[in-house]
Design a protein around this motif. Structure first.
Motif, short mmCIF file in Angstrom:
data_model
loop_
_atom_site.label_atom_id
_atom_site.label_comp_id
_atom_site.label_asym_id
_atom_site.label_seq_id
_atom_site.Cartn_x
_atom_site.Cartn_y
_atom_site.Cartn_z
N LEU A 21 1.95 2.21 -16.04
CA LEU A 21 1.89 3.16 -14.94
C LEU A 21 3.08 3.02 -13.99
CD1 LEU A 21 -1.92 2.96 -14.20
CD2 LEU A 21 -0.69 4.81 -15.36
N GLY A 22 3.79 1.92 -14.10
CA GLY A 22 5.02 1.75 -13.33
C GLY A 22 4.86 1.21 -11.93
N PHE A 23 3.80 0.44 -11.69
CA PHE A 23 3.68 -0.21 -10.39
C PHE A 23 2.85 -1.48 -10.53
CE2 PHE A 23 0.11 2.72 -10.61
CZ PHE A 23 -0.96 2.01 -10.10
N ASN A 24 2.99 -2.36 -9.53
CA ASN A 24 2.23 -3.61 -9.47
C ASN A 24 1.27 -3.55 -8.30
OD1 ASN A 24 3.70 -4.70 -11.62
ND2 ASN A 24 5.22 -5.58 -10.26
N ILE A 25 0.19 -4.32 -8.40
CA ILE A 25 -0.81 -4.35 -7.34
C ILE A 25 -1.02 -5.77 -6.82
CG2 ILE A 25 -2.04 -2.30 -8.14
CD1 ILE A 25 -4.16 -4.23 -9.37
N VAL A 26 -1.53 -5.83 -5.60
CA VAL A 26 -1.96 -7.09 -4.99
C VAL A 26 -3.32 -6.83 -4.35
CG1 VAL A 26 0.34 -8.02 -4.55
CG2 VAL A 26 -0.74 -6.57 -2.83
N GLY A 27 -4.03 -7.91 -4.04
CA GLY A 27 -5.30 -7.78 -3.34
C GLY A 27 -6.47 -8.13 -4.22
N GLY A 28 -7.66 -7.92 -3.68
CA GLY A 28 -8.90 -8.28 -4.34
C GLY A 28 -9.65 -9.28 -3.48
N TYR A 41 -3.77 -3.00 -3.15
CA TYR A 41 -2.58 -2.34 -2.61
C TYR A 41 -1.45 -2.32 -3.63
CZ TYR A 41 -4.80 -2.70 1.95
OH TYR A 41 -5.67 -2.57 3.01
N VAL A 42 -0.58 -1.32 -3.52
CA VAL A 42 0.62 -1.23 -4.36
C VAL A 42 1.65 -2.19 -3.77
CG1 VAL A 42 2.47 0.27 -5.17
CG2 VAL A 42 0.14 1.18 -4.94
N SER A 43 2.08 -3.17 -4.58
CA SER A 43 3.06 -4.14 -4.08
C SER A 43 4.49 -3.73 -4.43
CB SER A 43 2.78 -5.53 -4.62
OG SER A 43 2.86 -5.55 -6.03
N SER A 44 4.67 -3.05 -5.55
CA SER A 44 6.01 -2.60 -5.92
C SER A 44 5.91 -1.45 -6.91
CB SER A 44 6.84 -3.74 -6.52
OG SER A 44 6.27 -4.20 -7.72
N GLU A 59 4.96 1.84 -2.01
CA GLU A 59 4.60 0.45 -1.76
C GLU A 59 3.79 0.39 -0.47
OE1 GLU A 59 8.18 -1.90 -1.79
OE2 GLU A 59 8.57 -1.43 -3.89
N GLY A 60 2.71 -0.38 -0.50
CA GLY A 60 1.84 -0.51 0.66
C GLY A 60 0.65 0.43 0.64
N ASP A 61 0.65 1.45 -0.25
CA ASP A 61 -0.50 2.34 -0.35
C ASP A 61 -1.72 1.55 -0.84
OD1 ASP A 61 0.97 4.52 0.46
OD2 ASP A 61 1.09 5.43 -1.53
N VAL A 94 -5.68 7.46 -3.48
CA VAL A 94 -4.95 6.48 -2.67
C VAL A 94 -5.00 6.87 -1.20
CG1 VAL A 94 -3.38 5.97 -4.58
CG2 VAL A 94 -2.70 7.60 -2.85
N ARG A 95 -4.88 5.86 -0.36
CA ARG A 95 -4.71 6.07 1.07
C ARG A 95 -3.29 5.66 1.40
NH1 ARG A 95 -8.84 3.15 3.93
NH2 ARG A 95 -10.11 4.96 3.46
N HIS A 96 -2.49 6.64 1.78
CA HIS A 96 -1.11 6.34 2.14
C HIS A 96 -1.10 5.60 3.48
CE1 HIS A 96 0.42 8.72 -1.13
NE2 HIS A 96 -0.28 9.76 -0.73
N GLN A 97 -0.32 4.55 3.54
CA GLN A 97 -0.22 3.75 4.75
C GLN A 97 1.00 4.19 5.54
OE1 GLN A 97 -2.68 1.71 5.49
NE2 GLN A 97 -3.66 2.01 3.52
#
Length: 144
Positions: A21-28, A41-44, A59-61, A94-97
């Protein structure tokens, strides 16, 4: 949070490409990215990946849902597994930040406890080094 200050939510459909999908995530729940928030969250965003080509995900969404499945109270690995098993067409909610402030949102949305430790410690250390250097310089120049 009032409706006027709430970050915008959007549904984004991505088609999985050769690099996913072309992005990395963080959180949980086990790896909170934001204090007291187990969201994902989208980290990159990977250059030329599906998300970058689409252009709406940033990034940050915060990712709220994947194919209608809410990302609430999940371990990081469970969220990753959900993305990996989501198929070739993936619908994200998604919720845009506020991207000027990163995933924490605007200052009014943040807790005062969210202040970065580095923002406090670094100036104190720099001040201590400056005082030490000044005292040493004065001792050296006072000698005859």
């Amino acid at each position: 949070m009032s409706a006027g200050s709430r970050a915008a939510e959007e549904e984004i459909e991505l088609i999985r490409g050769p690099s996913g999908l072309g992005f990395n995530i963080v959180g949980g729940t086990d790896q909170q990215y934001v204090s007291r928030d187990s969201g994902i969250y989208v980290s990159s965003i990977k250059e030329n990946g599906a998300a970058a080509v689409d252009g709406r995900l940033k990034e940050g969404d915060r990712i709220l849902e994947v194919n209608g499945v809410k990302l609430e109270n999940l371990l990081h690995k469970a969220a990753v597994d959900l993305f990996r098993s989501s198929g070739d067409r993936v619908l994200l909610k998604v919720r845009h930040q506020n991207h000027l402030n990163g995933p924490l949102g605007s200052k009014s949305d943040r807790d005062s406890e969210g202040t970065s430790l580095a923002a406090i410690v670094v100036p104190v250390i720099l001040a201590a080094v400056a005082i030490y250097a000044f005292v040493k310089f004065r001792q050296r120049s006072a000698r005859f």
